[in-house]
Write a protein that holds these residues in place. Structure first.
Motif, mmCIF file in Angstrom:
data_model
loop_
_atom_site.group_PDB
_atom_site.id
_atom_site.type_symbol
_atom_site.label_atom_id
_atom_site.label_comp_id
_atom_site.label_asym_id
_atom_site.label_seq_id
_atom_site.Cartn_x
_atom_site.Cartn_y
_atom_site.Cartn_z
ATOM 1 N N UNK A 277 -12.022 -2.256 -20.728
ATOM 2 C CA UNK A 277 -12.048 -0.894 -21.163
ATOM 3 C C UNK A 277 -10.751 -0.452 -20.316
ATOM 4 N N UNK A 278 -10.370 0.731 -20.413
ATOM 5 C CA UNK A 278 -8.827 1.257 -19.806
ATOM 6 C C UNK A 278 -9.253 2.918 -19.413
ATOM 7 N N UNK A 279 -9.305 2.893 -18.014
ATOM 8 C CA UNK A 279 -9.213 4.578 -17.879
ATOM 9 C C UNK A 279 -7.989 5.432 -18.153
ATOM 10 N N UNK A 280 -8.240 6.303 -19.181
ATOM 11 C CA UNK A 280 -6.758 6.884 -19.658
ATOM 12 C C UNK A 280 -6.269 7.795 -18.513
ATOM 13 N N UNK B 245 0.998 -1.439 -0.077
ATOM 14 C CA UNK B 245 -0.053 -0.117 -0.097
ATOM 15 C C UNK B 245 0.915 1.398 -0.021
ATOM 16 N N UNK B 246 2.025 1.388 0.788
ATOM 17 C CA UNK B 246 2.727 2.378 1.053
ATOM 18 C C UNK B 246 3.635 2.756 -0.353
ATOM 19 N N UNK B 247 4.005 1.523 -1.212
ATOM 20 C CA UNK B 247 4.495 1.743 -2.361
ATOM 21 C C UNK B 247 3.628 2.487 -3.334
ATOM 22 N N UNK B 248 2.499 2.012 -3.180
ATOM 23 C CA UNK B 248 1.481 2.881 -4.019
ATOM 24 C C UNK B 248 1.620 2.688 -5.617
ATOM 25 N N UNK B 249 2.291 1.549 -5.988
ATOM 26 C CA UNK B 249 2.511 1.444 -7.393
ATOM 27 C C UNK B 249 1.380 0.253 -7.978
ATOM 28 N N UNK B 250 0.655 -0.213 -7.203
ATOM 29 C CA UNK B 250 -0.445 -1.328 -7.965
ATOM 30 C C UNK B 250 -1.920 -1.261 -7.392
ATOM 31 N N UNK B 251 -1.850 -0.370 -6.368
ATOM 32 C CA UNK B 251 -3.337 -0.491 -5.800
ATOM 33 C C UNK B 251 -4.000 1.003 -5.262
ATOM 34 N N UNK C 5 -6.961 -2.201 -12.309
ATOM 35 C CA UNK C 5 -5.849 -2.944 -12.496
ATOM 36 C C UNK C 5 -4.713 -1.934 -13.012
ATOM 37 N N UNK C 6 -3.796 -1.634 -12.484
ATOM 38 C CA UNK C 6 -2.807 -0.479 -12.821
ATOM 39 C C UNK C 6 -2.175 -0.969 -14.073
ATOM 40 N N UNK C 7 -1.994 -0.439 -15.169
ATOM 41 C CA UNK C 7 -1.610 -0.842 -16.546
ATOM 42 C C UNK C 7 0.068 -1.039 -16.475
ATOM 43 N N UNK C 8 0.757 -0.603 -15.745
ATOM 44 C CA UNK C 8 2.025 -0.737 -15.531
ATOM 45 C C UNK C 8 2.515 -2.138 -14.591
ATOM 46 N N UNK C 9 1.340 -2.724 -14.098
ATOM 47 C CA UNK C 9 1.435 -3.856 -13.206
ATOM 48 C C UNK C 9 1.298 -4.948 -14.124
ATOM 49 N N UNK D 251 1.030 9.560 -14.759
ATOM 50 C CA UNK D 251 -0.089 8.943 -15.039
ATOM 51 C C UNK D 251 -0.329 7.961 -16.060
ATOM 52 N N UNK D 252 -0.891 6.616 -15.531
ATOM 53 C CA UNK D 252 -0.688 5.636 -16.472
ATOM 54 C C UNK D 252 -2.221 4.838 -16.312
ATOM 55 N N UNK D 253 -2.544 4.111 -17.556
ATOM 56 C CA UNK D 253 -3.915 3.548 -17.752
ATOM 57 C C UNK D 253 -4.219 2.762 -16.300
ATOM 58 N N UNK D 254 -5.581 2.850 -16.386
ATOM 59 C CA UNK D 254 -6.244 1.857 -15.079
ATOM 60 C C UNK D 254 -7.377 0.884 -15.716
ATOM 61 N N UNK D 255 -6.927 -0.451 -16.029
ATOM 62 C CA UNK D 255 -7.898 -1.291 -16.657
ATOM 63 C C UNK D 255 -9.034 -1.835 -15.697
ATOM 64 N N UNK D 256 -10.224 -1.913 -16.580
ATOM 65 C CA UNK D 256 -11.300 -2.793 -16.094
ATOM 66 C C UNK D 256 -11.168 -4.151 -16.661
#
Lengths: 162, 162
Positions: free
Chosen positions: A139-142, A22-28, A119-123, A152-157
């Protein structure tokens, strides 16, 4: 490895790796300064939702997953789930085992689909894992996620019929 | 028509049309038997979220909207919103006025995008309205919503950069 219901006694083994993730904040999409008590309330669910742990033969907690309805009412046939694997135990199939367990649970509960909302696109490992289990990106939230180093990276559904 | 903050005194005017919309179950993912107290708790939000009413010149509540963060943490720059217009006052631009108000609020609050999580595909008036305001459908959950007469229909995720 076995997967079983998470109990209150498992929390002290879950929180250290969860806190790091959570603290890294890269994936969640949790707030990075989420307190232990709030994280516990958000993660340790009760029926009809459910939380499990993946445990090694020697009793070490390797990872955890929670599963719950994604919507209410006319969309209550869609489930969701979240996963965290201890970085010390990554690459050992823990995420895949938890994913398969969650899909089995959702089928048994009568859900018709599983939807992951963010789902973070870089994950890329997570995206590849879910694809290999049958999910598609619907879909991906741009610029949906502000990554601490990538910007800023995409957030996948992601979605999978059951 | 004006749009202003909703107060506790507005609730008795909101609930009758909201109840009808929820019980019909054609356009919203609320449980169809949602109680008044639960609906009130879900709809009447406090800061940093917000709930407004659209009110006619004679004080009649025509519709209502709530607006809130859609995600936390690295995705907390994405807002969401929900709208209900009294069927007696449909076709009078109430939904559009509420939509424009919500978008202005989100811009002023510094959000970078608005995401609607669950727009029922058969709710063609809503889909057309959001498109006309600049939203696009970024994905559709196939058979995501069980419509009481149409059966399983798509559930759109709609998005607009701000």
């Amino acid at each position: 490895m076995i997967i079983r219901e998470a109990t209150a006694e498992d929390w002290p083994a879950i929180w250290p790796f969860m806190h790091g993730i959570i603290a890294a904040g890269e994936t969640y999409t949790f707030d990075r300064d989420t307190s232990e008590s709030r994280a516990r309330a958000m993660w340790m669910l009760s029926a009809p939702s459910r939380t499990v742990v993946a445990v090694s033969d020697d009793g070490t907690v390797l990872g955890t997953a929670k599963m719950n309805p994604n919507h209410m009412g006319g969309a209550s046939h869609i489930a969701s789930a979240s996963f965290m694997v201890s970085p010390e135990h990554s690459g050992q199939g823990v995420g895949r085992a938890l994913g398969e367990h969650v899909l089995s649970w959702a089928r048994a509960e009568g859900y018709r689909a599983m939807q992951f909302n963010a789902v973070v696109a870089t994950n890329v490992r997570a995206v590849a894992l879910w694809r290999s289990l049958g999910f598609t990106i619907i879909g991906t939230l741009p610029e949906g996620f502000l990554h601490p180093t990538e910007g800023y990276v995409g957030l996948h559904i992601m979605h999978m019929p059951l």
